[in-house]
Design a protein around this motif. Structure first.
Motif, PDB file in Angstrom:
ATOM      1  N   GLU A 254     -13.894 -24.187  40.967  1.00  0.00           N
ATOM      2  CA  GLU A 254     -14.540 -23.213  40.097  1.00  0.00           C
ATOM      3  C   GLU A 254     -16.049 -23.372  40.146  1.00  0.00           C
ATOM      4  O   GLU A 254     -16.562 -24.463  40.343  1.00  0.00           O
ATOM      5  CB  GLU A 254     -14.040 -23.318  38.649  1.00  0.00           C
ATOM      6  CG  GLU A 254     -14.426 -24.577  37.941  1.00  0.00           C
ATOM      7  CD  GLU A 254     -14.084 -24.522  36.451  1.00  0.00           C
ATOM      8  OE1 GLU A 254     -13.832 -23.433  35.918  1.00  0.00           O
ATOM      9  OE2 GLU A 254     -14.081 -25.580  35.813  1.00  0.00           O
TER      10      GLU A 254
ATOM     11  N   SER B 162     -19.608 -23.655  38.705  1.00  0.00           N
ATOM     12  CA  SER B 162     -20.161 -24.115  37.437  1.00  0.00           C
ATOM     13  C   SER B 162     -21.651 -24.344  37.563  1.00  0.00           C
ATOM     14  O   SER B 162     -22.199 -24.372  38.657  1.00  0.00           O
ATOM     15  CB  SER B 162     -19.455 -25.395  36.989  1.00  0.00           C
ATOM     16  OG  SER B 162     -19.867 -26.475  37.787  1.00  0.00           O
TER      17      SER B 162
ATOM     18  N   LYS C   5     -24.600 -26.962  36.503  1.00  0.00           N
ATOM     19  CA  LYS C   5     -24.847 -28.281  35.932  1.00  0.00           C
ATOM     20  C   LYS C   5     -26.329 -28.572  35.862  1.00  0.00           C
ATOM     21  O   LYS C   5     -27.124 -28.012  36.619  1.00  0.00           O
ATOM     22  CB  LYS C   5     -24.103 -29.361  36.722  1.00  0.00           C
ATOM     23  CG  LYS C   5     -24.327 -29.284  38.202  1.00  0.00           C
ATOM     24  CD  LYS C   5     -23.333 -30.150  38.986  1.00  0.00           C
ATOM     25  CE  LYS C   5     -23.587 -31.632  38.791  1.00  0.00           C
ATOM     26  NZ  LYS C   5     -22.818 -32.432  39.808  1.00  0.00           N
TER      27      LYS C   5
ATOM     28  N   MET D  96     -15.517 -21.915  35.443  1.00  0.00           N
ATOM     29  CA  MET D  96     -16.305 -21.023  34.603  1.00  0.00           C
ATOM     30  C   MET D  96     -16.091 -19.575  34.994  1.00  0.00           C
ATOM     31  O   MET D  96     -16.258 -19.205  36.138  1.00  0.00           O
ATOM     32  CB  MET D  96     -17.794 -21.276  34.795  1.00  0.00           C
ATOM     33  CG  MET D  96     -18.336 -22.455  34.068  1.00  0.00           C
ATOM     34  SD  MET D  96     -20.082 -22.579  34.427  1.00  0.00           S
ATOM     35  CE  MET D  96     -20.782 -21.891  32.950  1.00  0.00           C
TER      36      MET D  96
ATOM     37  N   GLU E 274     -19.062 -16.822  31.136  1.00  0.00           N
ATOM     38  CA  GLU E 274     -19.555 -18.140  30.769  1.00  0.00           C
ATOM     39  C   GLU E 274     -20.814 -18.494  31.537  1.00  0.00           C
ATOM     40  O   GLU E 274     -21.721 -19.136  31.004  1.00  0.00           O
ATOM     41  CB  GLU E 274     -18.483 -19.197  31.054  1.00  0.00           C
ATOM     42  CG  GLU E 274     -17.253 -19.041  30.187  1.00  0.00           C
ATOM     43  CD  GLU E 274     -16.173 -20.033  30.595  1.00  0.00           C
ATOM     44  OE1 GLU E 274     -16.222 -21.166  30.117  1.00  0.00           O
ATOM     45  OE2 GLU E 274     -15.296 -19.672  31.414  1.00  0.00           O
ATOM     46  N   VAL E 275     -20.847 -18.072  32.775  1.00  0.00           N
ATOM     47  CA  VAL E 275     -22.031 -18.323  33.588  1.00  0.00           C
ATOM     48  C   VAL E 275     -23.218 -17.618  32.944  1.00  0.00           C
ATOM     49  O   VAL E 275     -24.283 -18.206  32.753  1.00  0.00           O
ATOM     50  CB  VAL E 275     -21.831 -17.825  35.033  1.00  0.00           C
ATOM     51  CG1 VAL E 275     -23.125 -17.931  35.819  1.00  0.00           C
ATOM     52  CG2 VAL E 275     -20.717 -18.605  35.726  1.00  0.00           C
TER      53      VAL E 275
ATOM     54  N   GLN F 232     -24.239 -19.359  29.718  1.00  0.00           N
ATOM     55  CA  GLN F 232     -24.925 -20.632  29.907  1.00  0.00           C
ATOM     56  C   GLN F 232     -26.371 -20.436  30.349  1.00  0.00           C
ATOM     57  O   GLN F 232     -27.283 -21.111  29.883  1.00  0.00           O
ATOM     58  CB  GLN F 232     -24.176 -21.490  30.926  1.00  0.00           C
ATOM     59  CG  GLN F 232     -24.647 -22.944  30.881  1.00  0.00           C
ATOM     60  CD  GLN F 232     -23.818 -23.858  31.763  1.00  0.00           C
ATOM     61  OE1 GLN F 232     -22.658 -23.567  32.051  1.00  0.00           O
ATOM     62  NE2 GLN F 232     -24.419 -24.954  32.204  1.00  0.00           N
TER      63      GLN F 232
ATOM     64  N   LYS G  98     -10.758 -27.596  39.783  1.00  0.00           N
ATOM     65  CA  LYS G  98     -10.138 -27.141  38.548  1.00  0.00           C
ATOM     66  C   LYS G  98      -9.046 -28.145  38.213  1.00  0.00           C
ATOM     67  O   LYS G  98      -8.534 -28.813  39.103  1.00  0.00           O
ATOM     68  CB  LYS G  98      -9.493 -25.764  38.756  1.00  0.00           C
ATOM     69  CG  LYS G  98     -10.501 -24.648  38.847  1.00  0.00           C
ATOM     70  CD  LYS G  98      -9.827 -23.281  38.780  1.00  0.00           C
ATOM     71  CE  LYS G  98      -8.952 -23.000  39.988  1.00  0.00           C
ATOM     72  NZ  LYS G  98      -8.475 -21.605  40.038  1.00  0.00           N
TER      73      LYS G  98
END
Lengths: 72, 72
Positions: free
Chosen positions: A60, A62, A64, B1, B5-6, B9, B66
DNA sequence: ACTTAAAGTGCATCATAATACACTTTTATT
DNA sequence: AATAAAAGTGTATTATGATGCACTTTAAGT
């Protein structure tokens, strides 16, 4: 992760799973040409395309923090 | 994500840093319109665009496994 | 409530991502 | 070396991302 690293990780993951580009294309719903272009370092996939591919590979996308503060 | 959500964030990070969309656009080299569209949940940025934005915010795009196996 | 800065939207243009098809090259495997 | 499967490439089309400009809406501050 720089662009090339993203490409590399996807490609490695696919190879680890022993899935062909063709199968991955079918499973992810991303066009074979698109996948080929991406893996061969050309192209600049959209977030959705990247997510589709990653998902099927059990990965996935993400975000960070860079340079996380060193623990003391 | 997931996609949302990306977006969330990125937006939260920008607000934490108290940077306006305009400033972020300038610093990242991404068009203001593009940034606005992205943050308001429209649009589907390319990986390069996402990376440009994330970079300036001290974030980086990464791929993670994941469902990582539970430690025993 | 007024003012102002920041965020969001409509519209138009240009660049390019996504895609298919056909073909070539590379890589295994026998 | 011959074969076959997988990966990579050229070209063309369609869809849409990136962008600027002008305007509206929202949120914050006084």
């Amino acid at each position: 992760m720089h662009f090339e690293e993203v490409v590399k990780q996807i490609k490695e993951r696919r190879e680890t799973l022993q899935v062909t580009q063709e199968t991955l294309a079918q499973l992810s719903g991303v066009g074979l040409r698109t996948l080929k272009q991406f893996e061969s370092g050309k192209g600049n996939p959209t977030l959705q395309t990247l997510q589709k591919i990653a998902d099927v590979l059990g990965l996935e996308v993400s975000l960070k923090l860079k340079n996380p503060p060193v623990k003391r």
